[in-house]
Design a protein around this motif. Structure first.
Motif, short mmCIF file in Angstrom:
data_model
loop_
_atom_site.label_atom_id
_atom_site.label_comp_id
_atom_site.label_asym_id
_atom_site.label_seq_id
_atom_site.Cartn_x
_atom_site.Cartn_y
_atom_site.Cartn_z
N GLY A 186 75.43 87.49 -24.04
CA GLY A 186 76.66 86.78 -23.77
C GLY A 186 76.49 85.65 -22.77
O GLY A 186 77.15 84.61 -22.87
N SER A 187 75.60 85.85 -21.80
CA SER A 187 75.36 84.81 -20.81
C SER A 187 74.70 83.58 -21.43
O SER A 187 74.72 82.49 -20.84
CB SER A 187 74.49 85.35 -19.67
OG SER A 187 73.15 85.58 -20.10
N HIS A 188 74.12 83.74 -22.64
CA HIS A 188 73.52 82.62 -23.37
C HIS A 188 74.40 82.20 -24.56
O HIS A 188 73.95 81.42 -25.41
CB HIS A 188 72.13 83.02 -23.89
CG HIS A 188 71.13 83.28 -22.80
ND1 HIS A 188 70.49 82.27 -22.11
CD2 HIS A 188 70.66 84.45 -22.28
CE1 HIS A 188 69.66 82.80 -21.23
NE2 HIS A 188 69.74 84.12 -21.31
N LYS A 189 75.60 82.77 -24.62
CA LYS A 189 76.54 82.51 -25.71
C LYS A 189 75.95 82.92 -27.06
O LYS A 189 76.13 82.27 -28.08
CB LYS A 189 76.96 81.03 -25.73
CG LYS A 189 77.72 80.62 -24.47
CD LYS A 189 78.20 79.17 -24.53
CE LYS A 189 78.97 78.83 -23.25
NZ LYS A 189 79.45 77.42 -23.26
N GLU A 191 74.97 86.70 -29.53
CA GLU A 191 75.46 88.06 -29.76
C GLU A 191 74.45 88.85 -30.57
O GLU A 191 73.53 88.31 -31.17
CB GLU A 191 76.81 88.03 -30.47
CG GLU A 191 76.77 87.37 -31.83
CD GLU A 191 78.15 87.30 -32.48
OE1 GLU A 191 78.18 87.11 -33.70
OE2 GLU A 191 79.16 87.42 -31.77
#
Length: 368
Positions: A186-189, A191
Motif C-alpha cells: 500500500g505504501s507503494h500504491k 496490492e
C-alpha cells in the motif's frame, strides 16, 4: 483463637504468593513450550539449543547472583491446544516464560500469561499481537513481521517488481504476515494480486498454488514453515506459469531447514532475517555464540541471543527477583550487548529493529 490462626495462615499464604514461583536461594526456573515434534520441530529444537547453550555457560560460571538458571522444556508440536495444556502444567513452577515458537501458539499463551502477569520473553514470532498495549508483560527481542515484509516489498519494488502474490499459512501467523505485505504494498500504491493458503502442519499446498497461478506474478512472498514452503516452491518452479517469478520468505521459515528441504531448487530464494549472520558476522555476541554452538543457524543464534539478553536483565535487576521486579526491570532495559543495542522501552516492547536480507546461493544464505 481459631480466627487468629486462620488470619495468620492466610497472611502466610499471601506472603508466599507475593514471592514468585520459580525462584529459590539457589536457582531460577524458566518455562519453554515450543515445537520439538511435527513439521516445525527444527524451529523449537534450534531455539532450545541456543537457550541451553547460553544458560549452560552462565551456570558453569556460577550463575547469576548465586543462582543457576534451569529451563523446563515442553513440546507443543506447534499446536495451540498443547501449548495451553503445557502452560497449565508448568505455571506454578517458573518465574517466566521464554523462547516460545509461533504466532498461533503465542496467541494462546499470552492470553494465559497476561492473566497471571507472567513475563513472556523472546518468542520466535514477529506478529503484532505480541506488540500491543493489551500485552504489557510480553517482551520481544526480534523485529516484527511488518518490518520484515516491508523490507522484502521495498527490495522487490526497487528492482522493478510490481505484481505480487502471497502464499500463507491459514492461521494467526499467516494473517499477520499477509497484513504486513498488504501494508507494505500500500505504501507503494500496489496490492496483492493473488493469494493462496494452506493448513498449519500440512503439506497440502496444491490448492494454494492453483489460486496463485491465476495471475502472472513477479514475486511471491511466503508466510509459512520450512516444509510446506519448500514443497510449494519446488512445485511452482516446475510450472510454466511461474517462470521468472521470484520467491521470498520471512525469517520464521527457518533458513537452514528451508535450504535443506529445497536442495538445488533453492538458488535465488530470498529470506529476510532478524539476526546477523551466524556464519560471517564479526559482532562479539555472534563470535561468543560460535564458541558454544557447533552447528550454526539463525534459529539457534536467536535462542542464544534471547537467553543472553534475559540473563543480562537479571544481572541488572539484582538479587531480589520476582515476577514484578522482572517486569519492571525489563520495561526500562536498554543496553549494548556484544555489539547490538537492546532497548525494550518502546510501545511494542521490542528490543531490536533491524532486518537483514539474504539470498540462497549454492546452499548458503548470502547477504544481499
Amino acid at each position: 483463637m481459631k480466627r487468629l490462626v486462620f488470619c495468620l495462615a492466610f497472611a502466610v499464604f499471601i506472603s508466599g504468593s507475593a514471592h514468585s514461583s520459580g525462584v529459590t536461594d539457589t536457582k531460577i526456573v524458566l518455562g519453554t513450550v515450543n515445537a520439538t515434534s511435527g513439521l516445525a520441530k527444527a524451529l523449537g529444537t534450534g531455539m532450545n539449543q541456543g537457550l541451553s547453550a547460553y544458560f549452560d555457560k552462565v551456570n558453569k560460571e556460577g550463575g547469576i547472583h548465586g543462582r543457576t538458571i534451569e529451563v523446563i522444556f515442553k513440546d507443543d508440536g506447534y499446536e495451540p491446544r498443547y501449548t495451553l495444556s503445557n502452560l497449565k502444567e508448568i505455571e506454578s513452577k517458573v518465574l517466566a516464560y521464554i523462547g516460545f515458537v509461533g504466532t498461533p501458539t503465542s496467541r494462546t499463551a499470552i492470553k494465559y500469561s497476561e492473566r497471571s502477569e507472567m513475563v513472556y520473553f523472546g518468542a520466535f514470532t514477529g506478529a503484532n499481537l505480541l506488540r500491543t498495549a493489551e500485552t504489557p508483560h510480553v517482551y520481544n527481542v526480534r523485529a516484527s513481521y511488518d518490518q520484515e515484509t516491508k523490507a522484502l516489498v521495498d527490495h522487490f519494488v526497487s528492482t522493478g517488481k510490481k505484481r505480487f502474490g502471497v502464499f500463507f499459512q491459514k492461521d494467526a501467523y499467516g494473517k499477520a504476515g499477509l497484513s504486513g505485505v498488504k501494508k507494505a504494498l500500500g505504501s507503494h500504491k500496489l496490492e496483492v494480486l493473488a493469494k493462496g493458503n494452506y493448513r498449519r502442519n500440512s503439506l497440502r499446498v496444491e490448492k494454494a498454488i492453483e489460486k496463485l497461478k491465476q495471475e502472472k506474478l513477479d514475486a511471491i512472498i511466503m508466510i509459512g514453515a520450512y516444509q510446506p514452503c519448500a514443497e510449494a516452491i519446488k512445485k511452482m518452479k516446475s510450472m510454466a506459469e511461474f517462470k521468472g517469478t521470484q520467491f521470498a520468505n520471512i525469517s520464521f521459515v527457518g533458513t537452514s531447514e528451508l535450504i535443506n528441504e529445497l536442495g538445488d531448487q533453492g538458488n535465488g530464494v530470498i529470506i529476510s532475517q532478524v539476526m546477523p549472520s551466524p556464519w560471517t558476522s564479526k559482532l562479539p555476541i555472534v563470535k561468543e555464540y560460535r564458541e558454544h554452538i557447533k552447528d550454526y543457524s539463525y534459529v539457534s543464534l536467536e535462542g542464544f541471543v534471547v537467553a543472553k539478553v534475559f540473563a543480562e536483565a537479571l544481572r541488572k535487576i539484582g538479587k531480589n527477583i520476582d515476577k514484578q521486579a522482572l517486569h519492571q526491570g525489563l520495561s526500562k532495559f536498554k543496553k549494548d550487548i556484544g555489539g547490538l543495542t537492546f532497548d525494550f522501552d518502546n510501545p511494542a516492547r521490542q528490543a531490536l529493529q533491524k532486518i537483514y536480507l539474504t539470498r540462497i546461493q549454492k546452499g548458503k544464505p548470502v547477504a544481499l
